[in-house]
Design an enzyme around this catalytic site. Structure first.
Site, PDB file in Angstrom:
ATOM      1  N   LEU A 133       0.822  -1.209   0.000  1.00  0.00           N
ATOM      2  CA  LEU A 133       0.000   0.000   0.000  1.00  0.00           C
ATOM      3  C   LEU A 133       0.855   1.257   0.000  1.00  0.00           C
ATOM      4  O   LEU A 133       0.408   2.337   0.343  1.00  0.00           O
ATOM      5  CB  LEU A 133      -0.950  -0.011   1.198  1.00  0.00           C
ATOM      6  CG  LEU A 133      -1.886  -1.220   1.250  1.00  0.00           C
ATOM      7  CD1 LEU A 133      -2.764  -1.175   2.488  1.00  0.00           C
ATOM      8  CD2 LEU A 133      -2.747  -1.313  -0.013  1.00  0.00           C
ATOM      9  N   SER A 136       6.337   3.172   1.768  1.00  0.00           N
ATOM     10  CA  SER A 136       7.611   3.843   1.500  1.00  0.00           C
ATOM     11  C   SER A 136       7.399   5.208   0.867  1.00  0.00           C
ATOM     12  O   SER A 136       8.020   6.199   1.262  1.00  0.00           O
ATOM     13  CB  SER A 136       8.502   2.971   0.607  1.00  0.00           C
ATOM     14  OG  SER A 136       7.854   2.680  -0.619  1.00  0.00           O
ATOM     15  N   ASP A 180       3.426   6.176  -7.113  1.00  0.00           N
ATOM     16  CA  ASP A 180       3.170   6.176  -5.675  1.00  0.00           C
ATOM     17  C   ASP A 180       3.353   7.554  -5.055  1.00  0.00           C
ATOM     18  O   ASP A 180       2.534   8.002  -4.251  1.00  0.00           O
ATOM     19  CB  ASP A 180       4.078   5.169  -4.971  1.00  0.00           C
ATOM     20  CG  ASP A 180       3.740   3.735  -5.339  1.00  0.00           C
ATOM     21  OD1 ASP A 180       2.688   3.517  -5.977  1.00  0.00           O
ATOM     22  OD2 ASP A 180       4.531   2.831  -5.013  1.00  0.00           O
TER      23      ASP A 180
END
Length: 389
Positions: A133, A136, A180
């Site tokens: 998910l 980082s 991300d």
């Protein structure tokens, strides 16, 4: 201008004071993300459609003017202290129990080129570790916002996302794409983020499952993953090799899939190309469905994405396959693995009235196989990274 010390409100602020002997100057939060569709397309200059989770990483922080970043976490023991003007973290061979700190230290070293400096950081997270998910990227983005605010540096969010990605690529040694970090910094409540990973341009797409009588379940399969291993890097290298053989800058540029597949002799490379090209089309189709208010029809796209990731890109794992199969048999409209693969989470789109039946079916499928029970997370599309206080 220096930020003033923060009054002692909130458990994280109090923990910071206890850890560092002074009050923090702020608390920043960055969310984890789920990618609705568009997997392994980001580093191929393609399209993705993530949304932010209500869970994420929070950081209490205070400025330091000695060129040092000092990092502690409520989820790990010890303190990591490192100069912001050091080399790459990946070349320094940090101890295994300190590898998590490579992300904030790496961000500090990249942002130093843009005028930030040292800081004391206390990290807290409510994202499950190894669930895919993007904890980082959440850590990177919360760190980046904190450092910019503490040192009075203004960087627009798309550029900050690229700097956070660069920190992960260069400092940590993880060849991730842009998705991300962009999701963590740019997502908004009730929306998914349509992101062109080549240009960095994005748009907000309506995504409200509850309004359509649906629920999106995030299923932590409890099969932990680590993308700094070789499999993820191999997939990226295969895509780059295929692009080179086809004479394009990236697989996003393949227009005639049949011709591209005929031009490649290696069956592995053909499978990789087929996934990336068709996955980009699925993202564009999914955006059309969401803009048309046809969210329940998204299930078919999720199923097709999962089969492609399983059979063409070969990054799925047994728990994800069992999750999708059990959920669809129990009445879900569709589902797929999410994240880089080889472990982590899956998503399931189901009518709200069948959500419990789907949960029960997935849990029973795990029990029959003797696996650790899965965990189900609520996943309303939420706010991107921000300063909390």
């Amino acid at each position: 201008m220096d930020l003033p010390a923060l009054p002692m409100t909130g458990a994280l602020s109090q923990s910071f004071a206890e850890a560092f002997g002074r009050a923090p100057q702020g608390v920043w939060h960055a969310p984890g993300r789920v990618n609705l569709i568009g997997e392994h397309t980001d580093y191929n200059d393609g399209f993705v459609l993530p949304f932010a989770l209500p869970r994420g990483v929070s950081i209490a922080a205070a400025r330091r003017d000695d060129g040092v970043v000092e990092v502690r976490s409520l989820q790990a023991a010890g303190t990591v202290t490192a100069p912001v003007d050091g080399g790459t973290v990946a070349s320094e061979r940090w101890p295994a129990d300190q590898e998590w700190a490579a992300y904030p230290v790496g961000v500090a070293r990249v942002l130093r080129e843009h005028g930030t400096g040292g800081a004391s950081l206390l990290i807290d997270s409510d994202l499950p570790q190894g669930a895919g998910l993007s904890s980082s990227a959440a850590l990177e983005c919360a760190t980046a916002l904190a450092l910019c605010d503490l040192h009075g540096v203004e960087i627009d969010r798309p550029a900050l996302a690229r700097l956070a990605q660069r920190a992960e690529n260069e400092q940590v040694g993880m060849p991730c794409g842009l998705m991300d970090q962009s999701a963590s910094l740019l997502c908004t409540p009730g929306r998914a983020l349509m992101l062109d990973c080549r240009s960095g341009l994005s748009s907000q797409v309506p995504f409200d499952p509850a309004a359509s009588g649906m629920v999106l379940l995030v299923v932590d399969t409890r099969a932990s993953h680590a993308l700094t291993g070789g499999d993820y890097g191999r997939r990226r290298a295969e895509c780059e090799e295929a692009a080179s053989l086809l004479g394009v800058d990236a697989l996003r540029d393949v227009k005639d899939l049949a011709a591209a597949l005929a031009a490649l002799r290696d069956p592995v490379l053909r499978r990789r190309v087929q996934h990336v090209v068709t996955e980009n089309h699925r993202v564009e189709a999914a955006v059309g469905l969401l803009r048309a208010g046809a969210l329940p029809e998204l299930g078919a796209m999720l199923n097709a994405s999962h089969l492609s990731l399983r059979d063409q890109f070969e990054v799925s794992w047994p728990e994800a396959d069992a999750t999708v199969d059990a959920a669809v048999r129990a009445g879900a409209r569709g589902g797929r693995m999410v994240g880089g693969g080889f472990g982590g989470s899956a998503i399931v789109l189901a009518p709200a009235a069948r959500a419990q039946k789907v949960r029960d079916a997935v849990t029973a499928a795990y029990a029959r196989r003797g696996w650790t029970p899965p965990e189900f997370l609520e996943a309303p599309p939420s706010e991107g990274a921000h300063r909390v206080s």
